[in-house]
Design an enzyme around this catalytic site. Structure first.
Site, PDB file in Angstrom:
ATOM      1  N   HIS A 228       6.583   4.522  13.378  1.00 36.16           N
ATOM      2  CA  HIS A 228       6.974   5.270  12.184  1.00 36.16           C
ATOM      3  C   HIS A 228       5.787   5.786  11.378  1.00 36.16           C
ATOM      4  O   HIS A 228       5.984   6.576  10.456  1.00 36.16           O
ATOM      5  CB  HIS A 228       7.823   4.387  11.270  1.00 36.16           C
ATOM      6  CG  HIS A 228       7.032   3.331  10.557  1.00 36.16           C
ATOM      7  ND1 HIS A 228       6.630   2.166  11.151  1.00 36.16           N
ATOM      8  CD2 HIS A 228       6.553   3.274   9.286  1.00 36.16           C
ATOM      9  CE1 HIS A 228       5.952   1.429  10.298  1.00 36.16           C
ATOM     10  NE2 HIS A 228       5.882   2.087   9.159  1.00 36.16           N
TER      11      HIS A 228
ATOM     12  N   GLU B  47      -2.082   5.004   3.353  1.00 38.79           N
ATOM     13  CA  GLU B  47      -2.021   3.624   2.898  1.00 38.79           C
ATOM     14  C   GLU B  47      -3.396   3.021   2.610  1.00 38.79           C
ATOM     15  O   GLU B  47      -3.560   2.283   1.633  1.00 38.79           O
ATOM     16  CB  GLU B  47      -1.271   2.770   3.931  1.00 38.79           C
ATOM     17  CG  GLU B  47       0.212   3.035   4.000  1.00 38.79           C
ATOM     18  CD  GLU B  47       0.588   4.221   4.879  1.00 38.79           C
ATOM     19  OE1 GLU B  47       1.789   4.520   4.986  1.00 38.79           O
ATOM     20  OE2 GLU B  47      -0.341   4.829   5.474  1.00 38.79           O
TER      21      GLU B  47
ATOM     22  N   ARG C 112       2.742   7.762   9.732  1.00 38.11           N
ATOM     23  CA  ARG C 112       2.516   9.193   9.556  1.00 38.11           C
ATOM     24  C   ARG C 112       1.551   9.744  10.609  1.00 38.11           C
ATOM     25  O   ARG C 112       1.750  10.841  11.141  1.00 38.11           O
ATOM     26  CB  ARG C 112       1.949   9.445   8.150  1.00 38.11           C
ATOM     27  CG  ARG C 112       1.784  10.902   7.763  1.00 38.11           C
ATOM     28  CD  ARG C 112       1.228  10.994   6.348  1.00 38.11           C
ATOM     29  NE  ARG C 112       2.116  10.365   5.389  1.00 38.11           N
ATOM     30  CZ  ARG C 112       3.089  11.007   4.733  1.00 38.11           C
ATOM     31  NH1 ARG C 112       3.283  12.296   4.955  1.00 38.11           N
ATOM     32  NH2 ARG C 112       3.844  10.374   3.868  1.00 38.11           N
TER      33      ARG C 112
ATOM     34  N   GLU D 269      -0.634  -9.041  -1.438  1.00 33.38           N
ATOM     35  CA  GLU D 269      -1.194  -8.546  -0.179  1.00 33.38           C
ATOM     36  C   GLU D 269      -2.383  -7.614  -0.449  1.00 33.38           C
ATOM     37  O   GLU D 269      -2.476  -6.500   0.037  1.00 33.38           O
ATOM     38  CB  GLU D 269      -0.137  -7.832   0.671  1.00 33.38           C
ATOM     39  CG  GLU D 269      -0.543  -7.700   2.140  1.00 33.38           C
ATOM     40  CD  GLU D 269       0.511  -6.998   2.989  1.00 33.38           C
ATOM     41  OE1 GLU D 269       1.206  -7.703   3.729  1.00 33.38           O
ATOM     42  OE2 GLU D 269       0.626  -5.757   2.903  1.00 33.38           O
TER      43      GLU D 269
ATOM     44  N   ASP E 157       0.801  -1.225   0.000  1.00 29.40           N
ATOM     45  CA  ASP E 157       0.000   0.000   0.000  1.00 29.40           C
ATOM     46  C   ASP E 157       0.838   1.281   0.000  1.00 29.40           C
ATOM     47  O   ASP E 157       0.374   2.333   0.410  1.00 29.40           O
ATOM     48  CB  ASP E 157      -0.918   0.009   1.232  1.00 29.40           C
ATOM     49  CG  ASP E 157      -0.160  -0.293   2.516  1.00 29.40           C
ATOM     50  OD1 ASP E 157       1.051  -0.007   2.586  1.00 29.40           O
ATOM     51  OD2 ASP E 157      -0.779  -0.827   3.461  1.00 29.40           O
TER      52      ASP E 157
ATOM     53  N   HIS F 247      13.499   5.204  13.259  1.00 34.49           N
ATOM     54  CA  HIS F 247      13.342   5.396  11.819  1.00 34.49           C
ATOM     55  C   HIS F 247      14.235   6.546  11.356  1.00 34.49           C
ATOM     56  O   HIS F 247      14.442   7.507  12.099  1.00 34.49           O
ATOM     57  CB  HIS F 247      11.868   5.709  11.515  1.00 34.49           C
ATOM     58  CG  HIS F 247      11.496   5.565  10.087  1.00 34.49           C
ATOM     59  ND1 HIS F 247      11.729   6.559   9.158  1.00 34.49           N
ATOM     60  CD2 HIS F 247      10.914   4.541   9.402  1.00 34.49           C
ATOM     61  CE1 HIS F 247      11.291   6.157   7.981  1.00 34.49           C
ATOM     62  NE2 HIS F 247      10.797   4.945   8.098  1.00 34.49           N
TER      63      HIS F 247
END
Length: 384
Positions: free
Chosen positions: A217, A134, A219, A120, A98, A249
């Protein structure tokens, strides 16, 4: 010289490389010519994973726009991918998951009238803002895909509800479990590996308190939420309730809140990003996983590792249903309470809600059959 048009596998991030590697290997083992196209979305992490898995990018677009918004990255990738599809005219494009790279690969293929296979497929939270962007990306990839490789029955059901033709959907398991099993086998075969890991991570080899592995990590967890998560970790460490390992990250916006709040705390170990084998080794040592990662939610149940998911929604409800994972809101008090309760529970019996480690081979077999069926078709989307 083989003049048969190849298959193109488009990847950009470390998780894509991990999950696409078993698929590429299985396809190549069947004699399929697969070219790996790396977009450059993760310029530091993805090449590290390629080296670990013995993969080489056949085409490296090198598109990395530091701090770019998803729309800017998507536009740049489409511009670079269009001539690749025009030059190679592949029989099939494979994308995974994604990411912006996955969406760009799917759109570029669709514009070039090349069929798309989505590895996936079907994961949904049904909340376009969690995770963002995503959830939107995977919903956009579905309508342009000819083949949907759903990791679970629930993912397949989500695609059916969206009107995807049943004949295009194949439940294969998640190829991330293939990669996990391969990593476990490599660690078992390398008798020196455990000693190397213990020397590299002595705080995990002999933790003073229950070892908690944490990764953050996403957003939506940047900013205020990250501050609350860091505050929770600080409280747990200050009261000697946990030894927390936090691979940071590379994104400065992700790193800063944790460095500001946790630097200097004795029971907090902020370390560079781990490669896949290191992460597997660390997960086997940990008592608890606290994460917003999707891939780790899939791997942890099979290792008998309880997981607290730092999100309001998850597209991997199978782990929650199996009693291996629990959603935890971003408030510091909630996180501290959930960690305490999880550490007080007995060890988790390993469960396997995401597959048996044979997804790559299943996908390769389906692709081979599909390509054979397309051999006499006219037009790129015949029978798609």
């Amino acid at each position: 010289m083989d003049v048969t048009p190849p298959l193109l596998a488009v990847c950009g991030t470390r998780p894509e490389v991990v999950k696409m590697a078993p698929v590429i290997a299985a396809l190549r083992a069947r004699g399929q010519r697969v070219l790996l196209v790396m977009t450059g979305q993760h310029p530091d992490l993805a090449p590290q994973m390629l080296r670990e898995l013995g993969l080489v990018a056949d085409i490296d677009l090198g598109v990395h726009l530091a701090g770019a918004a998803p729309a800017q990255l998507l536009a740049a990738l489409l511009m670079r991918l269009a001539p690749v599809f025009a030059a190679w005219q592949p029989r099939l494009a494979l994308v995974q998951g994604d990411t912006v790279s996955a969406l760009a690969g799917a759109l570029a293929a669709a514009y070039a009238q090349v069929p798309v296979a989505h590895v996936e497929a079907g994961l949904r939270t049904h909340d376009r803002h969690e995770p963002f962007p995503e959830e939107m990306h995977r919903c956009l990839i579905a309508p342009v895909s000819a083949l949907h490789f759903a990791p679970t029955d629930a993912a397949a059901a989500a695609l059916l509800r969206e009107g995807i033709c049943r004949s295009r959907i194949h439940v294969t398991g998640n190829s991330g479990i293939d990669a996990l099993q391969a990593g476990l086998a490599r660690l078992s075969a390398d008798t020196a590996a455990d000693g190397v890991m213990q020397a590299r991570f002595p705080f995990a080899a002999q933790p003073r308190y229950p070892l908690v592995l944490a990764t953050v990590h996403r957003r939506e967890n940047i900013g205020r939420r990250a501050g609350a998560i860091a505050a929770a970790f600080a409280r747990l460490a200050a009261f000697c309730e946990a030894e927390i390992v936090l691979p940071l990250h590379p994104n400065p916006a992700v790193r800063a809140p944790f460095q500001d709040k946790l630097d200097g705390l004795d029971a907090i170990h902020m370390i560079p990003p781990l490669d896949h084998l290191e992460m597997i080794w660390m997960m086997r040592r940990a008592r608890l996983l606290v994460t917003d990662s999707g891939g780790l939610q899939e791997e942890a149940p099979g290792l008998g590792l309880r997981t607290l998911v730092l999100r309001r929604a998850t597209e991997r409800q199978e782990a929650v249903a199996a009693g291996a994972a629990e959603l935890v809101g971003p408030a510091a008090d909630d996180i501290v309470s959930a960690v305490r309760q999880a550490l007080a529970r007995p060890p988790l019996t390993p469960v396997h809600p995401f597959g048996d480690g044979q997804a790559g081979e299943r996908i390769a077999a389906i692709v081979a059959d599909w390509l054979h069926g397309q051999a006499g078709a006219t037009g790129a989307f015949a029978d798609a």
